[in-house]
Write an enzyme that holds these catalytic residues in place. Structure first.
Site, PDB file in Angstrom:
ATOM      1  N   ARG A 160       1.267  10.446  14.199  1.00  0.00           N
ATOM      2  CA  ARG A 160       2.328   9.682  13.541  1.00  0.00           C
ATOM      3  C   ARG A 160       2.930   8.745  14.567  1.00  0.00           C
ATOM      4  O   ARG A 160       2.635   8.813  15.746  1.00  0.00           O
ATOM      5  CB  ARG A 160       3.421  10.616  12.997  1.00  0.00           C
ATOM      6  CG  ARG A 160       3.079  11.392  11.739  1.00  0.00           C
ATOM      7  CD  ARG A 160       2.864  10.504  10.524  1.00  0.00           C
ATOM      8  NE  ARG A 160       3.907   9.516  10.326  1.00  0.00           N
ATOM      9  CZ  ARG A 160       5.062   9.751   9.693  1.00  0.00           C
ATOM     10  NH1 ARG A 160       5.339  10.944   9.234  1.00  0.00           N
ATOM     11  NH2 ARG A 160       5.943   8.784   9.543  1.00  0.00           N
ATOM     12  N   ARG A 196       1.352   4.577  18.787  1.00  0.00           N
ATOM     13  CA  ARG A 196      -0.059   4.889  18.568  1.00  0.00           C
ATOM     14  C   ARG A 196      -0.938   4.234  19.637  1.00  0.00           C
ATOM     15  O   ARG A 196      -1.867   4.862  20.149  1.00  0.00           O
ATOM     16  CB  ARG A 196      -0.475   4.449  17.162  1.00  0.00           C
ATOM     17  CG  ARG A 196       0.254   5.237  16.086  1.00  0.00           C
ATOM     18  CD  ARG A 196      -0.157   4.835  14.685  1.00  0.00           C
ATOM     19  NE  ARG A 196       0.676   5.524  13.706  1.00  0.00           N
ATOM     20  CZ  ARG A 196       0.239   6.007  12.542  1.00  0.00           C
ATOM     21  NH1 ARG A 196      -1.026   5.876  12.211  1.00  0.00           N
ATOM     22  NH2 ARG A 196       1.066   6.618  11.727  1.00  0.00           N
ATOM     23  N   LYS A 217       0.818  -1.206   0.000  1.00  0.00           N
ATOM     24  CA  LYS A 217       0.000   0.000   0.000  1.00  0.00           C
ATOM     25  C   LYS A 217       0.853   1.258   0.000  1.00  0.00           C
ATOM     26  O   LYS A 217       0.370   2.338  -0.340  1.00  0.00           O
ATOM     27  CB  LYS A 217      -0.957   0.017   1.188  1.00  0.00           C
ATOM     28  CG  LYS A 217      -0.295   0.200   2.540  1.00  0.00           C
ATOM     29  CD  LYS A 217      -1.326   0.322   3.653  1.00  0.00           C
ATOM     30  CE  LYS A 217      -0.678   0.562   5.003  1.00  0.00           C
ATOM     31  NZ  LYS A 217      -1.666   0.719   6.086  1.00  0.00           N
ATOM     32  N   ASP A 218       2.151   1.150   0.390  1.00  0.00           N
ATOM     33  CA  ASP A 218       3.054   2.295   0.408  1.00  0.00           C
ATOM     34  C   ASP A 218       3.817   2.459  -0.896  1.00  0.00           C
ATOM     35  O   ASP A 218       4.602   3.399  -1.041  1.00  0.00           O
ATOM     36  CB  ASP A 218       4.073   2.151   1.549  1.00  0.00           C
ATOM     37  CG  ASP A 218       3.439   2.161   2.924  1.00  0.00           C
ATOM     38  OD1 ASP A 218       2.394   2.818   3.074  1.00  0.00           O
ATOM     39  OD2 ASP A 218       3.987   1.522   3.835  1.00  0.00           O
ATOM     40  N   CYS A 228      -1.349   7.467  -1.747  1.00  0.00           N
ATOM     41  CA  CYS A 228      -1.935   6.960  -0.506  1.00  0.00           C
ATOM     42  C   CYS A 228      -2.404   8.084   0.403  1.00  0.00           C
ATOM     43  O   CYS A 228      -3.032   7.827   1.420  1.00  0.00           O
ATOM     44  CB  CYS A 228      -0.959   6.048   0.228  1.00  0.00           C
ATOM     45  SG  CYS A 228       0.496   6.867   0.874  1.00  0.00           S
ATOM     46  N   ARG A 269      -7.626   8.880   4.459  1.00  0.00           N
ATOM     47  CA  ARG A 269      -8.758   8.016   4.112  1.00  0.00           C
ATOM     48  C   ARG A 269      -9.499   7.582   5.371  1.00  0.00           C
ATOM     49  O   ARG A 269     -10.733   7.660   5.450  1.00  0.00           O
ATOM     50  CB  ARG A 269      -8.237   6.798   3.334  1.00  0.00           C
ATOM     51  CG  ARG A 269      -9.312   5.871   2.761  1.00  0.00           C
ATOM     52  CD  ARG A 269      -9.497   4.614   3.571  1.00  0.00           C
ATOM     53  NE  ARG A 269      -8.242   3.966   3.879  1.00  0.00           N
ATOM     54  CZ  ARG A 269      -8.095   3.049   4.827  1.00  0.00           C
ATOM     55  NH1 ARG A 269      -9.126   2.692   5.573  1.00  0.00           N
ATOM     56  NH2 ARG A 269      -6.926   2.489   5.077  1.00  0.00           N
ATOM     57  N   ARG A 270      -8.779   7.147   6.376  1.00  0.00           N
ATOM     58  CA  ARG A 270      -9.426   6.740   7.620  1.00  0.00           C
ATOM     59  C   ARG A 270     -10.107   7.934   8.301  1.00  0.00           C
ATOM     60  O   ARG A 270     -11.197   7.790   8.867  1.00  0.00           O
ATOM     61  CB  ARG A 270      -8.404   6.110   8.562  1.00  0.00           C
ATOM     62  CG  ARG A 270      -7.913   4.745   8.109  1.00  0.00           C
ATOM     63  CD  ARG A 270      -6.751   4.262   8.949  1.00  0.00           C
ATOM     64  NE  ARG A 270      -6.294   2.933   8.541  1.00  0.00           N
ATOM     65  CZ  ARG A 270      -5.069   2.461   8.735  1.00  0.00           C
ATOM     66  NH1 ARG A 270      -4.164   3.229   9.338  1.00  0.00           N
ATOM     67  NH2 ARG A 270      -4.734   1.250   8.334  1.00  0.00           N
TER      68      ARG A 270
END
Length: 319
Positions: free
Chosen positions: A144, A150, A78-79, A244, A126-127
């Site tokens: 981040r 997180r 995805k990156d 992304c 997106r989230r």
């Protein structure tokens, strides 16, 4: 021969690359060595979108590979930018992990049961857009840091919840922190989320005898269905010229007969969503036919999204 495998140095990257190394050795008997590489995305504290999104984690690995300092590199797919990189190709796509996002919240809370005004952290536009669309009363906080950092925002009480990929938590053995799995039919994730891309120098295919160990390793870990699904999802990004950092979700299902693809574009503030579906049957079971059909479906679905106003709903183009 010992295969040198380049990887980011984060705990998650080392874990997923270690899984690939173990799979290669188990299948081929070839020894492997992990070679950590520090990327700009690993050391910067800027938001993902301000860093440019796609490619921020991939560039250093790619240059390392091109210099011959390793034999292959492992990316979270995805990156990885959708544009081809001169001198390199994706030599293998292993079987995909869980593509879903998860909520990791205090007190076992879910998206539905989070109290009004709850603080939910994510570094993904997106989230953030999906959270705003489902629960506009929540406070979405840009964060981040690695998975541990997180999760620490929740345990410290600074945040009520964070949204994280199930694949990463699974690879780290931390799925016990999940309070809700967000299902793909209502919460599509980043194109190719949960999939890995094993990148190699294209020159190895010009000397197959001299690179027999590398090619055998790639063949041993290739998973055709995952490559086809990731191809369909990433074709949406490619045709939209999006990275992304764009608020786009996509989810493909591959069966022996067909590819089925759903994609959604979100207004960044959650005020609007455009979601469409497409599918196509495979004419034959040949690998090139399956991959080609998957890519065509993704491109066609992107055209459908553009025709229905996706570009006016959200910023799509990469900077």
């Amino acid at each position: 021969m010992t295969l040198r495998i380049g990887t980011r140095g984060s705990a998650l990257a080392m874990a997923q690359t270690g899984d690939i190394a173990s799979a290669i050795t188990a299948a081929t008997g070839v020894d492997t060595e992990l070679v950590p590489v520090t990327t700009h995305g690993d050391v910067s504290r800027e938001s993902l979108s301000s860093l440019g999104g796609t490619g921020v984690f991939a560039s250093a690995l790619r240059e390392f590979l091109l210099r011959g300092e390793c034999d292959l590199v492992v990316h979270s797919m995805k990156d990885l930018p959708t544009v081809a990189y001169a001198g390199l190709r994706v030599g293998a796509v292993p079987v995909r992990a869980d593509a879903r996002d998860t909520l990791c919240a205090r007190d076992g809370l879910t998206i539905e049961t989070l109290p009004s005004g709850a603080r939910v952290g994510t570094g993904s536009p997106r989230r953030a857009a999906q959270l705003a669309a489902l629960r506009p009363d929540l406070q979405v906080i840009d964060i981040r840091g690695n998975v541990g950092t997180r999760l620490g925002f929740v345990t410290s009480g600074e945040l009520d919840a964070v949204v994280l990929a199930a694949a990463g938590l699974g690879r780290l053995g931390q799925l016990d922190v999940v309070t809700e799995y967000l299902e793909l039919d209502v919460w599509p994730t980043a194109p190719a989320q949960g999939a890995l891309a094993i990148e190699v120098r294209t020159e190895i295919y010009d000397d197959r005898d001299g690179n027999a160990d590398v090619l055998a390793a790639l063949e041993a870990i290739e998973h055709q269905e995952t490559r086809a699904a990731a191809t369909a999802e990433r074709a949406v990004l490619s045709r939209l010229e999006a990275g992304c950092a764009a608020p786009i979700g996509a989810s493909a299902v591959i069966t022996p007969e067909r590819v089925s693809l759903a994609a959604a574009v979100y207004a960044p503030d959650g005020s609007g969503t455009l979601r469409l579906n497409r599918q196509a049957d495979f004419a034959t079971s040949a690998v090139h036919e399956i991959i080609g059909t998957a890519e065509a479906v993704g491109s066609a679905l992107a055209d459908d999204l553009l025709a229905q106003g996706a570009a006016t709903l959200a910023p799509l183009r990469q900077s």
